[in-house]
Design a protein around this motif. Structure first.
Motif, short mmCIF file in Angstrom:
data_model
loop_
_atom_site.label_atom_id
_atom_site.label_comp_id
_atom_site.label_asym_id
_atom_site.label_seq_id
_atom_site.Cartn_x
_atom_site.Cartn_y
_atom_site.Cartn_z
N THR A 233 -0.22 -6.06 -0.10
CA THR A 233 -0.59 -5.07 -1.12
C THR A 233 -0.58 -5.62 -2.54
O THR A 233 -1.17 -5.01 -3.44
N GLY A 234 0.10 -6.75 -2.76
CA GLY A 234 0.25 -7.25 -4.11
C GLY A 234 1.32 -6.50 -4.89
O GLY A 234 1.44 -6.66 -6.12
N TYR A 235 2.11 -5.70 -4.21
CA TYR A 235 3.16 -4.90 -4.84
C TYR A 235 4.48 -5.69 -4.80
O TYR A 235 4.98 -6.02 -3.73
N GLY A 236 5.02 -6.01 -5.95
CA GLY A 236 6.24 -6.79 -5.98
C GLY A 236 5.95 -8.29 -5.96
O GLY A 236 4.80 -8.73 -6.02
N GLN B 44 5.56 4.79 -7.96
CA GLN B 44 4.86 4.24 -9.10
C GLN B 44 4.53 2.76 -8.87
O GLN B 44 5.39 1.97 -8.51
N GLY B 45 3.29 2.41 -9.08
CA GLY B 45 2.84 1.04 -8.90
C GLY B 45 2.30 0.73 -7.53
O GLY B 45 1.60 -0.26 -7.33
N PHE B 46 2.64 1.57 -6.56
CA PHE B 46 2.13 1.38 -5.19
C PHE B 46 0.91 2.27 -4.97
O PHE B 46 -0.20 1.78 -4.81
N ARG C 208 5.46 9.65 0.65
CA ARG C 208 6.55 9.11 -0.17
C ARG C 208 6.22 7.72 -0.69
O ARG C 208 6.76 7.28 -1.71
N GLN C 209 5.33 7.02 -0.01
CA GLN C 209 4.89 5.71 -0.52
C GLN C 209 3.82 5.88 -1.58
O GLN C 209 3.82 5.18 -2.60
#
Length: 356
Positions: free
Chosen positions: A207-210, A11-13, A6-7
Motif C-alpha cells: 500500500t505504501g503506508y508506513g 488517516q493516511g490509509f 476501520r481501516q
C-alpha cells in the motif's frame, strides 16, 4: 459499513490503501508457524488474491503454534486445509492452492504470478531458493525466521539498492550448523508474533503506508520482550554467490548445498533395491497410499530417533514421505548419526511417484 471500515477511516490509509490491497496478490510460502498468523491477517485486511504453497501435512506437534489447524486435520495437506478455512470465512478473496514443495523446477511459475512473496518456510534451502527466485524476478520478499526465543523480520529486494537474504547470510550453512527445531523447541506464541509482523510488512509494501523494513532486520526476543534493528546494506560479493540466470538456479541442488542431503528421483531409485539398501518410509503408519517393495522399512518420523539403530547395518539409506519434506529432515538427522553411510531423500515423495 463493510468489514474494512476501520481501516478505511484510518488517516493516511483510507480508501486508496484498501483498493491497493484488494488489487494486490501475495504468495505465502509455507503454511506453518509463521505462515498461519500471516495468512490470518493478510486475509482479514483484504488482500485480493492469496496463494499458499506447502507440500507438508499437519502433524500433532504442529498444533502448539500453527493456529489454523486442529486435531481433525492431522495427516491433511496444510495448504488445502488453510485455504478451506478461509474460503468459508471470506468470500471476497481469491485463493490459489499449491499442495506441493517449492523447488527449482516450479519456483519461477509459482512466484512470477504474485506482487509480493512472504517466506514462512522453516529450512535454509527453501529460504535461499525463494530469495534467489525473487531477485531474478524482481519481486519484493518479506522474510521471517525464529529460533528458540528469538525472531527476525525483514523486507528484501524492495526499492532501489535493496538488500536481500544473501546480504544477511552470504554463506549457506553446513549441515552441522543448522539448528533442529524439534530438538531446540519453541513457544507457540513467538511465531505468532513474528508472523503478524511479517503480515504488517507485507501490507506496508503493498500500500505504501508506513515505512517497510527494507535494508533493516528487526530482532525480537520473547524472553524479555525487547526488540532492536540492525542496518543491512547490499554487498556486491554476496550477489556473486547467487545464480545470475534461471538456468543456473535450476541447476542448483539447494538441499545438498545447505543441509548436505542428496535428493534422488524415483527414476533413479527404481530397480535399485537390494538387501544392502534400506528403503525407509517415514510417513505415519496410517498414511496412504502404501508402497510394497524390496527392503522397505516403515519407521515414522515421530519415532525415528528411537528406531534408527535398525538401520545400522545398511550400506545405503533411501528415505521418502508424502511430499519430500519430512524425508529431508529425516535424512539430515540420520546423516549426523551415520556420517559414513550414503543417505538420500527421494524428491517429491509419494506425490511425485503418483505423477510419474
Amino acid at each position: 459499513m463493510n468489514r474494512f471500515s476501520r481501516q478505511v477511516i484510518l488517516q493516511g490509509f483510507g480508501l486508496e490503501g484498501q483498493r491497493k490491497l484488494q488489487a494486490s496478490s501475495v504468495l505465502v510460502v509455507g503454511a506453518g508457524g509463521l505462515g498461519c498468523p500471516a495468512l490470518l491477517y493478510l486475509a482479514a485486511v483484504g488482500v485480493g488474491r492469496i496463494g499458499i504453497v506447502d507440500g507438508d501435512q499437519v502433524d500433532l506437534s504442529n498444533l502448539n503454534r500453527q493456529v489454523l489447524y486442529g486435531e481433525q486435520d492431522l495427516g491433511k495437506n496444510k495448504a488445502e486445509v488453510a485455504a478451506a478455512y478461509f474460503q468459508k470465512k471470506y468470500r471476497d478473496i481469491k485463493w490459489e492452492i499449491f499442495p506441493e514443495v517449492l523447488e527449482t523446477g516450479n519456483a519461477k511459475e509459482l512466484i512470477s504470478g504474485y506482487d509480493l512473496i512472504l517466506d514462512g518456510s522453516d529450512n535454509f534451502p527453501t529460504r535461499y531458493l525463494v530469495n534467489d527466485a525473487c531477485v531474478l524476478l524482481g519481486k519484493p520478499l518479506v522474510f521471517g525466521a525464529i529460533y528458540q526465543h528469538e525472531g527476525q523480520v525483514s523486507v528484501f529486494n524492495w526499492g532501489k539498492n535493496s538488500a536481500n537474504y544473501r546480504d544477511l547470510y552470504p554463506e549457506m550453512p553446513a549441515a552441522s550448523e543448522i539448528p533442529n527445531c524439534s530438538e531446540t523447541g519453541v513457544l507457540g506464541v513467538l511465531p505468532g508474533i513474528i508472523g503478524n509482523l511479517m503480515a504488517l510488512e507485507a501490507i506496508k509494501v503493498l500500500t505504501g503506508y508506513g515505512k517497510p523494513l527494507a535494508n533493516k532486520v528487526l530482532f525480537f526476543n520473547s524472553l524479555n520482550s525487547q526488540s532492536y534493528e540492525v542496518e543491512l546494506s547490499p554487498r556486491p560479493e554476496s550477489s556473486l554467490q547467487s545464480p545470475q540466470t534461471w538456468e543456473a538456479l535450476e541447476s542448483l541442488d539447494y538441499a545438498l548445498a545447505c543441509e548436505g542431503v542428496k535428493q534422488v528421483s524415483w527414476e533413479e531409485v527404481m530397480g535399485k533395491m537390494n538387501s544392502n539398501i534400506a528403503f525407509v518410509d517415514v510417513r505415519e503408519l496410517d498414511e496412504k497410499p502404501e508402497l510394497n517393495c524390496t527392503g522397505l522399512w516403515k519407521i515414522p518420523m515421530s519415532v525415528l530417533s528411537e528406531k534408527q539403530d535398525f538401520l545400522a547395518h545398511s550400506e545405503e539409506i533411501l528415505l521418502f514421505c508424502q511430499s519430500g519434506v519430512r524425508s529431508l529432515k529425516a535424512a539430515q538427522t540420520l546423516i549426523s548419526v551415520f556420517p559414513d553411510k550414503k543417505i538420500s531423500s527421494i524428491k517429491g515423495g509419494m506425490n511425485a511417484l503418483k505423477k510419474s
